[in-house]
Design a protein around this motif. Sequence first.
Motif, mmCIF file in Angstrom:
data_model
loop_
_atom_site.group_PDB
_atom_site.id
_atom_site.type_symbol
_atom_site.label_atom_id
_atom_site.label_comp_id
_atom_site.label_asym_id
_atom_site.label_seq_id
_atom_site.Cartn_x
_atom_site.Cartn_y
_atom_site.Cartn_z
ATOM 1 N N ILE A 196 -7.920 -7.316 5.573
ATOM 2 C CA ILE A 196 -7.449 -5.936 5.532
ATOM 3 C C ILE A 196 -6.432 -5.681 6.637
ATOM 4 C CG2 ILE A 196 -8.150 -3.520 5.814
ATOM 5 C CD1 ILE A 196 -10.789 -4.233 4.452
ATOM 6 N N ILE A 197 -6.688 -6.218 7.823
ATOM 7 C CA ILE A 197 -5.751 -6.044 8.944
ATOM 8 C C ILE A 197 -4.402 -6.688 8.624
ATOM 9 C CG2 ILE A 197 -5.288 -6.729 11.332
ATOM 10 C CD1 ILE A 197 -8.274 -6.314 11.894
ATOM 11 N N ILE A 198 -4.417 -7.895 8.054
ATOM 12 C CA ILE A 198 -3.162 -8.556 7.668
ATOM 13 C C ILE A 198 -2.428 -7.728 6.623
ATOM 14 C CG2 ILE A 198 -2.195 -10.593 6.520
ATOM 15 C CD1 ILE A 198 -4.503 -12.214 7.794
ATOM 16 N N PHE A 199 -3.170 -7.216 5.656
ATOM 17 C CA PHE A 199 -2.565 -6.366 4.618
ATOM 18 C C PHE A 199 -1.950 -5.108 5.232
ATOM 19 C CE2 PHE A 199 -3.218 -2.845 1.538
ATOM 20 C CZ PHE A 199 -2.280 -3.234 0.589
ATOM 21 N N ASP A 200 -2.656 -4.499 6.188
ATOM 22 C CA ASP A 200 -2.128 -3.307 6.864
ATOM 23 C C ASP A 200 -0.824 -3.616 7.593
ATOM 24 O OD1 ASP A 200 -4.122 -1.496 6.110
ATOM 25 O OD2 ASP A 200 -5.444 -2.125 7.732
ATOM 26 N N ILE A 201 -0.805 -4.731 8.300
ATOM 27 C CA ILE A 201 0.399 -5.098 9.069
ATOM 28 C C ILE A 201 1.590 -5.317 8.124
ATOM 29 C CG2 ILE A 201 1.409 -6.892 10.535
ATOM 30 C CD1 ILE A 201 -1.386 -7.246 11.768
ATOM 31 N N ILE A 202 1.335 -5.959 6.985
ATOM 32 C CA ILE A 202 2.408 -6.177 6.003
ATOM 33 C C ILE A 202 2.937 -4.847 5.472
ATOM 34 C CG2 ILE A 202 2.939 -7.105 3.713
ATOM 35 C CD1 ILE A 202 0.890 -9.327 4.295
ATOM 36 N N SER A 260 -7.206 5.262 2.928
ATOM 37 C CA SER A 260 -5.880 4.664 3.058
ATOM 38 C C SER A 260 -5.264 4.320 1.706
ATOM 39 C CB SER A 260 -5.937 3.407 3.932
ATOM 40 O OG SER A 260 -6.357 3.724 5.240
ATOM 41 N N HIS A 261 -5.978 4.674 0.638
ATOM 42 C CA HIS A 261 -5.452 4.579 -0.738
ATOM 43 C C HIS A 261 -5.159 3.143 -1.176
ATOM 44 C CE1 HIS A 261 -4.997 8.877 -0.084
ATOM 45 N NE2 HIS A 261 -4.177 8.633 0.915
ATOM 46 N N PHE A 262 -6.043 2.205 -0.842
ATOM 47 C CA PHE A 262 -5.888 0.860 -1.414
ATOM 48 C C PHE A 262 -7.263 0.279 -1.769
ATOM 49 C CE2 PHE A 262 -5.635 0.335 3.252
ATOM 50 C CZ PHE A 262 -6.625 -0.603 3.509
ATOM 51 N N SER A 263 -8.058 1.098 -2.451
ATOM 52 C CA SER A 263 -9.416 0.674 -2.799
ATOM 53 C C SER A 263 -9.410 -0.527 -3.735
ATOM 54 C CB SER A 263 -10.186 1.837 -3.434
ATOM 55 O OG SER A 263 -9.531 2.310 -4.605
ATOM 56 N N LYS A 264 -8.424 -0.612 -4.642
ATOM 57 C CA LYS A 264 -8.370 -1.760 -5.563
ATOM 58 C C LYS A 264 -8.063 -3.042 -4.799
ATOM 59 C CE LYS A 264 -5.319 0.145 -8.350
ATOM 60 N NZ LYS A 264 -5.259 1.515 -7.834
ATOM 61 N N THR A 265 -7.229 -2.943 -3.765
ATOM 62 C CA THR A 265 -6.933 -4.122 -2.942
ATOM 63 C C THR A 265 -8.175 -4.561 -2.171
ATOM 64 O OG1 THR A 265 -4.625 -3.424 -2.718
ATOM 65 C CG2 THR A 265 -5.438 -5.041 -1.135
ATOM 66 N N VAL A 266 -8.943 -3.594 -1.659
ATOM 67 C CA VAL A 266 -10.188 -3.934 -0.960
ATOM 68 C C VAL A 266 -11.124 -4.698 -1.890
ATOM 69 C CG1 VAL A 266 -12.303 -2.956 0.028
ATOM 70 C CG2 VAL A 266 -10.079 -2.064 0.725
ATOM 71 N N GLN A 374 -14.522 -17.871 0.616
ATOM 72 C CA GLN A 374 -14.078 -16.498 0.899
ATOM 73 C C GLN A 374 -12.596 -16.491 1.286
ATOM 74 O OE1 GLN A 374 -16.561 -13.654 1.202
ATOM 75 N NE2 GLN A 374 -14.670 -12.492 0.936
ATOM 76 N N CYS A 375 -12.169 -17.440 2.103
ATOM 77 C CA CYS A 375 -10.764 -17.516 2.520
ATOM 78 C C CYS A 375 -9.859 -17.843 1.341
ATOM 79 C CB CYS A 375 -10.598 -18.566 3.614
ATOM 80 S SG CYS A 375 -11.388 -18.148 5.184
ATOM 81 N N CYS A 376 -10.301 -18.750 0.469
ATOM 82 C CA CYS A 376 -9.507 -19.090 -0.724
ATOM 83 C C CYS A 376 -9.353 -17.874 -1.635
ATOM 84 C CB CYS A 376 -10.169 -20.239 -1.485
ATOM 85 S SG CYS A 376 -10.100 -21.822 -0.634
ATOM 86 N N CYS A 377 -10.420 -17.098 -1.765
ATOM 87 C CA CYS A 377 -10.354 -15.886 -2.586
ATOM 88 C C CYS A 377 -9.432 -14.846 -1.955
ATOM 89 C CB CYS A 377 -11.757 -15.306 -2.781
ATOM 90 S SG CYS A 377 -12.790 -16.286 -3.898
ATOM 91 N N PHE A 382 -4.175 -11.973 -2.198
ATOM 92 C CA PHE A 382 -2.796 -11.691 -1.789
ATOM 93 C C PHE A 382 -1.804 -12.136 -2.865
ATOM 94 C CE2 PHE A 382 -4.428 -11.391 2.633
ATOM 95 C CZ PHE A 382 -3.818 -10.200 2.977
ATOM 96 N N LEU A 383 -2.115 -13.214 -3.567
ATOM 97 C CA LEU A 383 -1.259 -13.663 -4.667
ATOM 98 C C LEU A 383 -1.239 -12.635 -5.786
ATOM 99 C CD1 LEU A 383 0.420 -16.018 -5.898
ATOM 100 C CD2 LEU A 383 -1.719 -16.863 -6.892
ATOM 101 N N ILE A 384 -2.418 -12.088 -6.097
ATOM 102 C CA ILE A 384 -2.498 -11.051 -7.133
ATOM 103 C C ILE A 384 -1.799 -9.776 -6.673
ATOM 104 C CG2 ILE A 384 -4.096 -9.554 -8.404
ATOM 105 C CD1 ILE A 384 -6.131 -11.861 -8.289
ATOM 106 N N ARG A 385 -1.988 -9.431 -5.396
ATOM 107 C CA ARG A 385 -1.469 -8.159 -4.868
ATOM 108 C C ARG A 385 0.055 -8.144 -4.776
ATOM 109 N NH1 ARG A 385 0.729 -4.429 -3.638
ATOM 110 N NH2 ARG A 385 0.124 -2.601 -2.399
#
Length: 395
Positions: A196-202, A260-266, A374-377, A382-385
């Motif tokens: 989530i932190i990496i996604f936020d930074i991006i 933060s409006h990204f529940s589907k990403t979570v 978990q890391c592979c998923c 991120f590939l899907i997102r």
Amino acid sequence: MWSILILVILSILSYLVTDELIPKLKDLFIKAGLYGVDLCKNNNKKIPEAIGVISGCVFLVTSFIFIPTVFGNDLIERELFPHNEFAELLAALLSICCMLLLGFADDVLDLKWRYKLLLPTVASLPLLVVYYVNFNSTTFVIPIPFRQWLGVSINIGFLYYVYMGMLAVFCTNAINILAGINGLEVGQAIVIAASIIIFDIIELRGDQFKAHTFSLHIMIPYLATTLALMKHNWYPSKVFVGDTFCYVSGMTFAVVGILSHFSKTVLLFFLPQIMNFIYSVPQLFHIIPCPRHCLPKYSAEMDLLQASRTVIAKKDLTFFRKIIVQVLTILRLIDKVEDKESITINNLTLINLVLIKLGPMSEDRLTVTLLALQCCCTLLAFLIRYPMASYFYET
């Protein structure tokens, strides 16, 4: 961004405080009767439980201390004070605080599963109220392939709040279901938090800067205190985190996803937990006999973990049970042994599935394997997102 720098410093301090408090306070938990025995070890050593309450408290205190840093300048100019943002932060911390209290009550009272579903629903109410007051956006954007039938978007109204409440229930219980070996609960929470932190930074470069900054304000101190907890919960575990940690973690992830409006990403970051839940459904709803503990079976002779099993008497083999066993057998998702009177299969958890596919292994290796999954998923998420999302949504 200076506030993030201050938060990082506070989070480092929170890591050190948590790391210092856990060994000093764990004997108090044993004296209070909050302890257990590691079923995957060949000893009866008392290990303190519910230690997640320590990391949870430090996380909340750090967040409270950080509030003046975020809103300090705005307090001077009261006419321009961002009341909506302030209400969001307070509601988020209130929901997490409620989950901390209710989770600790569960650890002490050992509540039944039906209450485990009710507690997150109650704790999420402040969150849903603030979302209603500040946003009240209940519209879903329809993926491009389905727009010719459903249109560009659809407003589902009250059902959106049901969805958010169910998200809070799922997040709080999903980590709790995929658990039982040293370091697994904390490890998967660390991977999700880091994702989530990496996604936020991006996403800070986009138009949702404030939303992702809000997410970082919560996730950074959470990650710091969880890393300290991991140090003591890793194999061989000196403490057990308890339901308290799982509840606080799940609510924290739900809070940032909703506000933060990204529940589907979570939810994408919860792919192993989703797989484990779907796989476990026949036992969770007692369609297949479910023992109190579905933990792997410890073999003292080999010092390895093996898949634990459950027995279905053929006289109790209903049509529905028979269909489920046949489907799981065809998909090669169970290890089945059959005799004249009964059918024996592995317990339906992702942990046991890994063991029947890869064979018996040591507890620390099993934890590492599941965290690698978990890391592979996360990489898949991120590939899907990003690359794949352009095929379904306009960029």
